[in-house]
Enzyme design. Structure first.
Site, mmCIF file in Angstrom:
data_model
loop_
_atom_site.group_PDB
_atom_site.id
_atom_site.type_symbol
_atom_site.label_atom_id
_atom_site.label_comp_id
_atom_site.label_asym_id
_atom_site.label_seq_id
_atom_site.Cartn_x
_atom_site.Cartn_y
_atom_site.Cartn_z
ATOM 1 N N GLY A 1 -9.110 12.517 -9.805
ATOM 2 C CA GLY A 1 -7.867 12.626 -10.550
ATOM 3 C C GLY A 1 -8.035 12.988 -12.013
ATOM 4 O O GLY A 1 -7.122 13.525 -12.624
ATOM 5 N N GLU A 2 -9.179 12.668 -12.590
ATOM 6 C CA GLU A 2 -9.321 12.892 -14.030
ATOM 7 C C GLU A 2 -10.228 14.069 -14.368
ATOM 8 O O GLU A 2 -10.246 14.545 -15.494
ATOM 9 C CB GLU A 2 -9.825 11.601 -14.691
ATOM 10 C CG GLU A 2 -8.858 10.455 -14.413
ATOM 11 C CD GLU A 2 -9.078 9.213 -15.236
ATOM 12 O OE1 GLU A 2 -10.207 9.042 -15.736
ATOM 13 O OE2 GLU A 2 -8.133 8.434 -15.385
ATOM 14 N N GLY B 1 -9.223 4.731 -8.196
ATOM 15 C CA GLY B 1 -8.290 4.211 -7.206
ATOM 16 C C GLY B 1 -8.591 4.588 -5.769
ATOM 17 O O GLY B 1 -8.733 3.723 -4.904
ATOM 18 N N ALA B 2 -8.666 5.875 -5.492
ATOM 19 C CA ALA B 2 -8.780 6.315 -4.098
ATOM 20 C C ALA B 2 -10.095 5.847 -3.480
ATOM 21 O O ALA B 2 -10.123 5.301 -2.370
ATOM 22 C CB ALA B 2 -8.661 7.827 -4.013
ATOM 23 N N ARG C 1 -17.138 13.003 -1.036
ATOM 24 C CA ARG C 1 -16.257 13.379 0.082
ATOM 25 C C ARG C 1 -14.818 13.476 -0.414
ATOM 26 O O ARG C 1 -14.318 12.565 -1.074
ATOM 27 C CB ARG C 1 -16.370 12.352 1.203
ATOM 28 C CG ARG C 1 -15.338 12.561 2.304
ATOM 29 C CD ARG C 1 -15.653 11.769 3.561
ATOM 30 N NE ARG C 1 -16.784 12.350 4.264
ATOM 31 C CZ ARG C 1 -17.834 11.669 4.728
ATOM 32 N NH1 ARG C 1 -17.908 10.371 4.547
ATOM 33 N NH2 ARG C 1 -18.809 12.285 5.346
ATOM 34 N N ILE C 2 -14.173 14.559 -0.096
ATOM 35 C CA ILE C 2 -12.768 14.728 -0.468
ATOM 36 C C ILE C 2 -11.924 14.135 0.663
ATOM 37 O O ILE C 2 -11.901 14.654 1.781
ATOM 38 C CB ILE C 2 -12.450 16.217 -0.704
ATOM 39 C CG1 ILE C 2 -13.352 16.770 -1.824
ATOM 40 C CG2 ILE C 2 -10.980 16.394 -1.056
ATOM 41 C CD1 ILE C 2 -13.279 16.028 -3.146
ATOM 42 N N LEU C 3 -11.252 13.032 0.362
ATOM 43 C CA LEU C 3 -10.609 12.232 1.411
ATOM 44 C C LEU C 3 -9.465 12.986 2.078
ATOM 45 O O LEU C 3 -9.250 12.877 3.278
ATOM 46 C CB LEU C 3 -10.082 10.923 0.804
ATOM 47 C CG LEU C 3 -11.185 10.016 0.238
ATOM 48 C CD1 LEU C 3 -10.587 8.942 -0.657
ATOM 49 C CD2 LEU C 3 -11.986 9.380 1.371
ATOM 50 N N PHE D 1 -0.565 8.344 -15.415
ATOM 51 C CA PHE D 1 -1.553 9.029 -16.259
ATOM 52 C C PHE D 1 -2.218 8.071 -17.247
ATOM 53 O O PHE D 1 -2.701 8.486 -18.299
ATOM 54 C CB PHE D 1 -0.919 10.218 -16.996
ATOM 55 C CG PHE D 1 -0.030 11.064 -16.121
ATOM 56 C CD1 PHE D 1 -0.552 11.748 -15.039
ATOM 57 C CD2 PHE D 1 1.333 11.145 -16.362
ATOM 58 C CE1 PHE D 1 0.267 12.504 -14.209
ATOM 59 C CE2 PHE D 1 2.162 11.902 -15.535
ATOM 60 C CZ PHE D 1 1.620 12.587 -14.460
ATOM 61 N N THR E 1 -4.000 16.458 -0.915
ATOM 62 C CA THR E 1 -3.593 15.665 -2.075
ATOM 63 C C THR E 1 -4.614 15.783 -3.207
ATOM 64 O O THR E 1 -4.251 15.756 -4.385
ATOM 65 C CB THR E 1 -3.393 14.195 -1.681
ATOM 66 O OG1 THR E 1 -4.563 13.715 -1.015
ATOM 67 C CG2 THR E 1 -2.198 14.039 -0.762
#
Lengths: 213, 727
Positions: free
Chosen positions: B686-687, B510-511, B610-612, B242, B616
């Protein structure tokens, strides 16, 4: 995924038998004993027998050592996690004589003769138990650090409800306790997940409970 | 490979694996307790000793002397090193608090000694025998609100567009309010922990829990004044980050010093209370938000001024981070002030700046909607923009904020909301609905990887970390996609400084970044395979490499094929503003007698390219929603203003959300494709889930009760005085 080295170690340990583990931990403590002077340390240590995941271990423990640290540091069963060491997070939850406890709040010396089940005793990759498998299929974790404790509590929660043990949200103490979402949430609230997978954990537990019903 | 123009049609537009749900490939290891976290690496080096830290018990001043004789004589002790024993260590990347060395104390629980012993119990007991004598510094002023009052209006604005004063004088409606957010702790479940072997004082091996392998390796080298080549760092599993594990922290430094002193490897985990006061946190903020609008709701002025605390030289928590970019406006004035305080280091936490800033801006938008007698969703729609409001020549690469608002409102049932607060009651509960928008930038960083095909098996190596975000899985999906393989034919190796440098995990970069890096490496591997086979324009599908009439199964290829590449980002991206958007909707029930707030259901609609992997990605979103519910209702690092430290430094006093707090959560991905972002057309998620969720809850509480709370967390005491009389 490569098998983690710990996994290989564990397999080797199993092949070699438990004596190797016990001997290793005794060696570590024997060194401590030398340092401390044998008279004082004799009073500071105890010999106990612990059955962990079906295997009996005879070990000498520092009287200050928690059950959690015996599992992690002496037996190298690191699936049981140390999140807070204060009994506040639930990551160290494991099963002792069939009941879940925070293993960080319990000294190992109190568990002579006890039967402990850790997450490693539930199932391994390729042979996951239904709860472990449900956690994977429902993505009921992210970082994975609280996960063994969540799974241990999940098993226990279903059992506690079926045993008729009431919780804060049980409205009728005389009726059969329903396995509701509210009951599961309440009883799981001692297991913190900072990644916030609670919704998915609930789905996993509910699925397993329904399959067992 | 350089990404130097917006992606055209490519293999990810008709993907088999990327963009599809997939269970975590590291899942079986995690649920069986076999994924090895930092403190658990019994296997990596023999003879590990135990380290235990000692922390300062004053907020600032100097250490006059330390008595370590009893500790040195204690059973099992191998080494004791105090901060007085060594010169101040250099500061690592973006650290402002010294991690060890010298007599100066900059904050409470700054490490002042490390004890190394044969067992954990011995090290802990000996650490408790160490005493220190201090000369405490002058009394410090911890009143952030007063500091804001003093600083308000001073300094050059960070962003200035047009003349806000004129806009406010002529506005049809104006909001002008103060908001306060509390200091927040990452409180990852795994405390910061490291095993360090620096036995010989030369090569250093570090097994740690860290989000950024290459940065932290560099920081270790800087801290100890050694060649980075001498440092090898591994962090394959991270028990939550985090932002709290972006930087080098005291666990690794103390373990290294202890290892060198004892001549043996040392493992050290920060005790839970140290996580609060020794490591970093999200700083408290004071915000004044002023909004001016025309009668049709169009913003004519946004004036956001904020302050947060930090040690000197730090960045604090910039609550204005989103403000220059979120809404169209004729004029704007934005300023963040940093107030120096001798508190533990304020630094990045998940959506640094935006997470706190949305509590001001998005509650103020709710207040403006009410002042205009306008629907809060509609107010946001009329203020949408497709260009950067503070730099109108720069368009957003893609912005579907309006679609988020409309889709979310429909799915949530927003039309059932009463615009007048306090209208809905169910027994002892007041029911309300609220919403807020979400904005978070989505940077893309260079990222490298190595792709190896060895005897038919694909191996990907990159120093990318998986902090629970799903890196193992989305990177494997990417590699399998490019190489025409199945997911279980890919072996992922992450989090090791021996592997090519990646983006790392942070800032929701990151992703998107690291999948682009794996794509580059796999394309290079495809080229290598084609060249060695003499295949012209080879294609990879169904486990085969095909060229014309020739084809071979990758599984049958003998020998080792290897390629290393990095995706770098061309300047063209600077022409665009890259961001992610969301709309969060919440229904709350507030108990009329106690003020207890329950978030009964939430819907979040997300625009993040795009949602990989929807599985997750959804977990990241519900995780963000959960963290935000804790953040808005209960999380507060309580500051002892006399002693200068956070008092509630454990998980009993610092109240994060638990199972019982989390009811129904729904996430809707628009699943668009941002060709400017990366070749995979993906952005971060993520954020975004910690931007605006808290504001949506706060706005729902207002709608339920008619009590407008502007000081967060929204604890019972802040509601009780305004609740209606009990019938």
């Amino acid at each position: 995924m490569p098998p983690p080295i710990e996994f290989e170690l564990r397999r080797r340990t199993l092949l070699a038998g438990t004596a190797a583990v016990a001997a290793a931990s005794v060696a570590r403590l024997a060194h401590a004993q030398e340092q401390a002077g044998s008279a004082a340390s004799a009073q500071q240590q105890s010999d106990i027998a612990l059955t962990v995941n079906g295997t009996e271990h005879r070990i000498t423990v520092d009287n200050r050592t928690t059950l959690l640290d015996v599992l992690r540091e002496d037996l190298h069963l690191t699936g049981t996690k140390k999140g807070c060491d204060h009994g506040q997070c639930g990551a160290c939850t494991c099963s002792v004589n069939g009941e879940r406890i925070n293993s960080c709040l319990s000294l190992a010396v109190l568990h002579d003769g006890d039967d402990v089940t850790t997450i490693e005793g539930r199932g391994a990759p390729g042979q996951l138990d239904p709860m472990q498998a449900a956690f994977v299929s429902h993505d009921a974790f992210q970082c994975g650090y609280c996960t063994p404790g969540q799974i241990q509590s999940a098993h226990a929660v279903i059992g506690e409800i079926r045993a008729g043990i009431p919780s804060h949200v049980t409205s009728d103490l005389t009726a059969v306790i329903e396995l509701t979402e509210a009951e599961i949430r309440e009883r799981m609230s001692g297991n913190i997940c900072r990644c916030g997978a609670y919704s998915n954990i609930l789905a996993a537990i509910t699925e397993v409970a329904e399959d067992q019903a | 490979m350089e990404f130097n123009e917006p992606a055209g049609q490519n293999l990810f537009d008709n993907a088999r694996l990327v963009g599809k749900p997939a269970a975590r490939i590291d899942g079986p290891l995690k649920v069986s307790g076999l994924a090895p976290y930092a403190y658990e690496r019994h296997d990596v080096v023999e003879g590990q000793l135990y380290g235990y830290p000692v922390g300062a018990t004053i907020s600032h001043g100097r250490i006059l002397s330390m008595d370590v004789e009893a500790a040195r004589a204690a059973p099992g002790v191998r080494a004791v090193v105090t901060t007085l024993d060594i010169a101040p260590l250099a500061l690592g990347m973006l650290n402002v608090a010294r991690l060890f060395g010298g007599d100066e104390v900059q904050h409470y629980h700054q490490a002042i000694a490390v004890v190394v012993a044969d067992s954990f119990e011995q090290a802990r007991a000996a650490a408790g025998l160490i005493t220190a004598e201090y000369a405490t510094g002058d009394a410090a002023d911890f009143d952030l609100h007063a500091a804001f009052e003093r600083l308000q209006g001073s300094g050059d604005p960070d962003t200035l567009v047009g003349d806000v004063d004129t806009a406010f004088r002529s506005a049809a409606a104006v909001v002008d309010q103060m908001y306060h957010t509390a200091s927040i702790s990452h409180a990852a479940m795994e405390p910061h922990a490291s095993i360090v072997d620096w036995s010989d004082g030369e090569r250093m091996r570090v097994w740690t829990s860290n989000q950024m392998i290459n940065w932290t390796r560099g920081s270790i080298a800087t801290t100890f004044g050694i060649d980075p080549e001498l440092v090898q760092l591994e962090s394959p599993y991270v028990g939550g980050g985090f932002g709290g594990k972006l930087w080098l922290r005291a666990d690794a430094v103390l373990a290294a010093i202890g290892s060198r002193a004892a001549g043996a490897p040392v493992k050290l985990a920060l005790p839970r209370p140290f996580v609060m006061n020794n490591t970093t946190h999200r700083a408290a903020t004071v915000q004044r938000v002023r909004l001016a609008a025309a009668s049709d709701g169009r913003l004519t002025g946004i004036w956001h001024e904020a302050a947060s605390h930090s040690l000197p030289g730090g960045r604090g928590e910039n609550a204005t981070a989103q403000t220059p970019y979120f809404y169209a406006t004729d004029t704007m004035r934005v300023k963040h002030h940093i107030v120096a305080m001798p508190l533990p280091e304020a630094s990045d936490m998940r959506a640094p700046g935006e997470a706190s800033g949305h509590m001001g801006l998005e509650v103020a938008m709710d207040e403006l909607a009410e002042a205009l007698e306008m629907d809060p969703v509609q107010l946001r729609i009329v203020n949408d923009t497709q260009v950067n409001p503070s730099e109108p020549s720069q368009p957003f690469s893609e912005r579907n904020y309006v679609a988020c608002l409309e889709t979310g409102a429909e799915a949530f049932g927003w039309s059932d909301r009463s615009a007048t607060p306090g209208q809905r009651r169910e027994g002892q509960w007041l029911i309300g609905m609220g919403m807020a928008g979400a904005y978070r930038g989505t940077p893309v960083r260079p990222s490298g990887a190595r792709a190896i095909l060895e005897n038919g098996r694909l191996i990907i190596e990159t120093d990318m970390t998986d902090i629970g975000t799903g890196s193992y899985t989305v990177l494997a999906q990417t590699a399998a996609e490019v190489m025409g393989l199945t997911l279980d034919e890919v072996e992922m190796r992450l989090g090791n400084s021996l592997y090519p440098v990646s983006s790392g995990s942070g800032g929701q970069f990151g992703a998107a970044s690291s999948t682009a890096g794996v794509y580059a490496a796999c394309m290079a591997l495809r080229g290598e395979i084609g060249e060695r086979l003499g295949y012209d324009a080879p294609e990879f599908s169904d486990g085969l490499v095909v060229s014309g009439d020739s084809s071979q199964a990758l599984a049958d290829l003998q020998g080792r094929f290897e390629a290393v590449d990095e995706m770098t980002i061309g300047n063209f991206q600077d022409n665009y503003l890259l961001a992610t958007f969301g709309a969060h909707f919440a229904e709350v029930a507030v108990h009329i007698a106690t003020g207890e707030t329950r978030v009964r259901r939430m819907v979040s609609t997300i625009d993040a390219g795009r949602i990989l992997n929807p599985t997750t990605a959804r977990s990241q979103l519900i995780g963000g929603m959960t963290m935000s519910i804790g953040g808005v209702l209960s999380e507060e690092m309580a500051l002892d203003t006399g002693r200068g430290y956070f008092v509630n430094h454990d998980l009993a006093g610092y109240e994060v959300a638990v199972h019982a707090d989390i009811l129904d959560q729904e996430v809707i991905f628009l699943d668009t494709a941002d060709a400017v972002a990366t070749p995979l057309k993906a952005k971060g998620v993520g954020e975004l889930g910690v931007c605006g969720v808290g504001a949506a809850v706060a706005n729902a509480v207002y709608n339920a009760t008619g009590v407008r709370v502007r000081d967060f967390p929204l604890t019972l005491d802040r509601l009780l005085g305004g609740l209606p009389e009990l019938a």
